[in-house]
Design a protein around this motif. Structure first.
Motif, PDB file in Angstrom:
ATOM      1  N   LEU A   1       0.803  -1.218   0.000  1.00 58.08           N
ATOM      2  CA  LEU A   1       0.000   0.000   0.000  1.00 58.08           C
ATOM      3  C   LEU A   1       0.845   1.281   0.000  1.00 58.08           C
ATOM      4  O   LEU A   1       0.285   2.369  -0.109  1.00 58.08           O
ATOM      5  N   LYS A   2       2.147   1.156   0.145  1.00 57.74           N
ATOM      6  CA  LYS A   2       3.015   2.333   0.198  1.00 57.74           C
ATOM      7  C   LYS A   2       2.946   3.204  -1.058  1.00 57.74           C
ATOM      8  O   LYS A   2       2.900   4.428  -0.941  1.00 57.74           O
ATOM      9  N   PRO A   3       2.908   2.642  -2.277  1.00 58.18           N
ATOM     10  CA  PRO A   3       2.841   3.495  -3.476  1.00 58.18           C
ATOM     11  C   PRO A   3       1.574   4.357  -3.551  1.00 58.18           C
ATOM     12  O   PRO A   3       1.592   5.412  -4.176  1.00 58.18           O
ATOM     13  N   ILE A   4       0.495   3.912  -2.915  1.00 59.82           N
ATOM     14  CA  ILE A   4      -0.712   4.747  -2.931  1.00 59.82           C
ATOM     15  C   ILE A   4      -0.837   5.578  -1.656  1.00 59.82           C
ATOM     16  O   ILE A   4      -1.912   6.072  -1.331  1.00 59.82           O
ATOM     17  N   ARG A   5       0.288   5.704  -0.954  1.00 66.82           N
ATOM     18  CA  ARG A   5       0.438   6.606   0.193  1.00 66.82           C
ATOM     19  C   ARG A   5      -0.554   6.314   1.335  1.00 66.82           C
ATOM     20  O   ARG A   5      -1.092   7.233   1.934  1.00 66.82           O
ATOM     21  N   GLN A   6      -0.746   5.037   1.622  1.00 66.42           N
ATOM     22  CA  GLN A   6      -1.601   4.661   2.740  1.00 66.42           C
ATOM     23  C   GLN A   6      -0.719   4.415   3.965  1.00 66.42           C
ATOM     24  O   GLN A   6       0.325   3.769   3.869  1.00 66.42           O
ATOM     25  N   PRO A   7      -1.116   4.892   5.122  1.00 70.77           N
ATOM     26  CA  PRO A   7      -0.309   4.657   6.320  1.00 70.77           C
ATOM     27  C   PRO A   7      -0.374   3.193   6.766  1.00 70.77           C
ATOM     28  O   PRO A   7      -1.251   2.436   6.353  1.00 70.77           O
ATOM     29  N   ARG A   8       0.575   2.834   7.595  1.00 69.63           N
ATOM     30  CA  ARG A   8       0.672   1.449   8.060  1.00 69.63           C
ATOM     31  C   ARG A   8      -0.546   1.027   8.873  1.00 69.63           C
ATOM     32  O   ARG A   8      -0.909  -0.149   8.892  1.00 69.63           O
ATOM     33  N   VAL A   9      -1.195   1.971   9.521  1.00 71.99           N
ATOM     34  CA  VAL A   9      -2.361   1.634  10.323  1.00 71.99           C
ATOM     35  C   VAL A   9      -3.487   1.088   9.444  1.00 71.99           C
ATOM     36  O   VAL A   9      -4.268   0.241   9.890  1.00 71.99           O
ATOM     37  N   ILE A  10      -3.572   1.503   8.205  1.00 61.59           N
ATOM     38  CA  ILE A  10      -4.576   0.969   7.287  1.00 61.59           C
ATOM     39  C   ILE A  10      -4.297  -0.506   7.018  1.00 61.59           C
ATOM     40  O   ILE A  10      -5.216  -1.330   7.005  1.00 61.59           O
ATOM     41  N   ALA A  11      -3.035  -0.854   6.834  1.00 59.53           N
ATOM     42  CA  ALA A  11      -2.666  -2.256   6.647  1.00 59.53           C
ATOM     43  C   ALA A  11      -2.996  -3.063   7.897  1.00 59.53           C
ATOM     44  O   ALA A  11      -3.466  -4.204   7.805  1.00 59.53           O
TER      45      ALA A  11
END
Length: 71
Positions: free
Chosen positions: A54-64
């Protein structure tokens, strides 16, 4: 205790906490503590992998972490 059809019900035996080890012939996943450690490691690995995806779409780790906890 009997069920309506006449069969007897019994509670399963509680899991032991630790094993003697795989070299002694025990399956570690039939014991509570090694199974807990494996489950925690699996959640951490899946969370880190999903955070990397999810890093390329700029989602924080908490979303994962939220997504993995739902799974």
């Amino acid at each position: 205790m009997a069920t309506p059809n006449g069969t007897k019900m019994a509670c399963p035996a509680p899991m032991k906490a630790t094993s003697n080890g795989a070299f002694q012939g025990d399956d570690p996943l039939h014991f509570a503590l090694p199974l807990l450690i494996l489950q925690i490691c699996l959640v951490i690995v899946l969370t880190r992998a999903l955070a990397y995806i999810l890093k390329p779409i700029r989602q924080p780790r908490v979303i994962a972490e939220i997504i993995v906890s739902v799974l």
